[in-house]
Design an enzyme around this catalytic site. Structure first.
Site, PDB file in Angstrom:
ATOM      1  N   CYS A 287       0.840  -1.203   0.000  1.00  0.00           N
ATOM      2  CA  CYS A 287       0.000   0.000   0.000  1.00  0.00           C
ATOM      3  C   CYS A 287       0.873   1.250   0.000  1.00  0.00           C
ATOM      4  O   CYS A 287       0.637   2.193  -0.753  1.00  0.00           O
ATOM      5  CB  CYS A 287      -0.931  -0.010   1.201  1.00  0.00           C
ATOM      6  SG  CYS A 287      -2.047   1.418   1.283  1.00  0.00           S
TER       7      CYS A 287
ATOM      8  N   CYS B 245      -6.185  -3.070   7.281  1.00  0.00           N
ATOM      9  CA  CYS B 245      -7.413  -2.272   7.209  1.00  0.00           C
ATOM     10  C   CYS B 245      -8.594  -3.007   6.584  1.00  0.00           C
ATOM     11  O   CYS B 245      -9.744  -2.794   6.986  1.00  0.00           O
ATOM     12  CB  CYS B 245      -7.145  -0.962   6.461  1.00  0.00           C
ATOM     13  SG  CYS B 245      -6.688  -1.162   4.718  1.00  0.00           S
TER      14      CYS B 245
END
Length: 381
Positions: free
Chosen positions: A120, A217
């Site tokens: 990410c 997440c």
């Protein structure tokens, strides 16, 4: 320092007044990035807050401890309103799925132990978001990561955070020199997370006492298997649990439910010795178990290396460094033997347990805080 002196630098390293320095702050909605934005706004910088919506907004509204969705977007927006700077929310859901989630699913199905937070940072935050910051005419982009950027004789260097318990260098090893020249990490010098919360309270931020995010997440409660089953229907096919000596000692409901080094929850009680998962054979749908000593690894093959040393990695036959193979473990002494500009063999002085393909191997200058880069463990010996 007087900023009318052309050689004088502001706190972000630019020879101009803060008001003339635009900084985009990547705001996740947590206390760390909120404090960065608030502190820079207080110093008089031209702050622009940007929050990425990375996955389904509706599904994330009630999920605690996440980032980049739901209540966190609201928290970031509120901080910007309170501190008086503009804030934008960018829909990166498709980019995030293509660049991070799909690879996570495929790697997990291949028996690896992926680290999507690194991808990410590498493929979304420090690539697409960084380009967006440049499009906004920013001089730099700041984040709430606990890591230090220092300027050395050959340019910006990456260093571990002052607070080693909060250090995030393991997750940022793939930051390139070009990215590092544009990035700033204002929290890296702080000695503890308590200092960050004190600053948040001083600014009257509503997130001052907000809990830290713990899970990946998009993986609620750390339940990887349920996420994989949703992303790749039919992935949880049953098979045998096999001892390393060839004995079938049990059955499983899908390789995706297991990780290298796992001992609990195997459902193979009654055996004389404690057994651990030592290999995942996805093609044969087998979970291979064995004694703890089989988990020890000394030689680690690494590829996709991002090298941050002053001299090219391949300029030497070997490098004496320290390495991390898990974010929670301290660096341990090792040798790097380059095979090319982006591949190497790492030899650990002390064997490590539970080293798995898909994890990162991060390099550090021995006895110092500097990050020399790192790469991806791609197979087991």
């Amino acid at each position: 320092m007087a900023l009318d002196d052309r050689d004088a630098l502001n706190s972000l390293g630019f020879p101009k007044a803060p008001a003339d320095t635009r900084v985009v702050v990547a705001m996740s909605g947590g206390v760390d990035s909120s404090v960065v934005a608030a502190e820079l706004a207080r110093e008089g910088y031209d702050v622009v807050g940007v929050t990425l919506q990375l996955y389904d907004h509706g599904a994330a509204l009630s999920k605690k401890g996440a980032c980049c969705a739901g209540i966190d977007i609201h928290d970031a927006r509120r901080v910007a309103e309170d501190m008086g700077f503009p804030h934008y929310v960018l829909d990166y859901e498709n980019i995030f799925r293509d660049a991070v989630i799909d690879e996570f699913a495929d790697s997990y199905l291949a028996g690896a132990t992926p680290v999507p937070c690194i991808r990410c940072n590498e493929r979304v935050k420090f690539k697409d978001l960084l380009e967006t910051a440049k499009d906004l005419d920013a001089d730099c982009m700041a984040t709430g990561h606990y890591i230090q950027r220092k300027v050395g004789k050959d340019g910006p260097e990456l260093h571990m955070a002052a607070d080693t318990t909060r250090d995030q260098s393991y997750f940022l090893f793939s930051t390139t020199p070009e990215q590092l020249s544009f990035l700033r990490f204002p929290l890296g010098h702080l000695k503890s997370k308590d200092e960050t919360r004190v600053l948040a309270a001083r600014h009257g931020l509503g997130v001052a006492d907000k809990p830290d995010s713990q899970d990946i997440c998009f993986v609620p409660n750390g339940d990887y298997a349920s996420v994989i089953e949703k992303l790749r229907p039919g992935a949880a096919e049953p098979g045998d649990i096999v001892h390393a000596d060839g004995r079938v000692v049990g059955s499983h409901k899908g390789v995706i439910h297991y990780t290298i080094g796992q001992r609990r929850g195997l459902g193979i009680g009654g055996l004389e010795e404690p057994l651990y998962v030592v290999k995942l054979d996805v093609d044969a749908r087998k979970v291979v178990v064995g004694p703890k000593e089989m988990l020890s690894t000394r030689i680690i093959p690494v590829r996709e290396i991002n090298w941050l040393g002053d001299a090219p990695m391949a300029s030497q036959d070997e490098w004496s460094v320290s390495v991390k193979v898990r974010s929670t473990r301290p660096p341990t002494e090792a040798l790097i033997r380059p095979l090319s500009e982006t591949e190497a063999e790492v030899e650990l002085f002390t064997p490590e347990e539970g080293v798995s393909p898909g994890q990162a191997c991060v390099f550090y200058q021995t006895g110092a805080s500097r990050v020399l880069g790192g790469g991806w463990i791609w197979r087991s010996y």
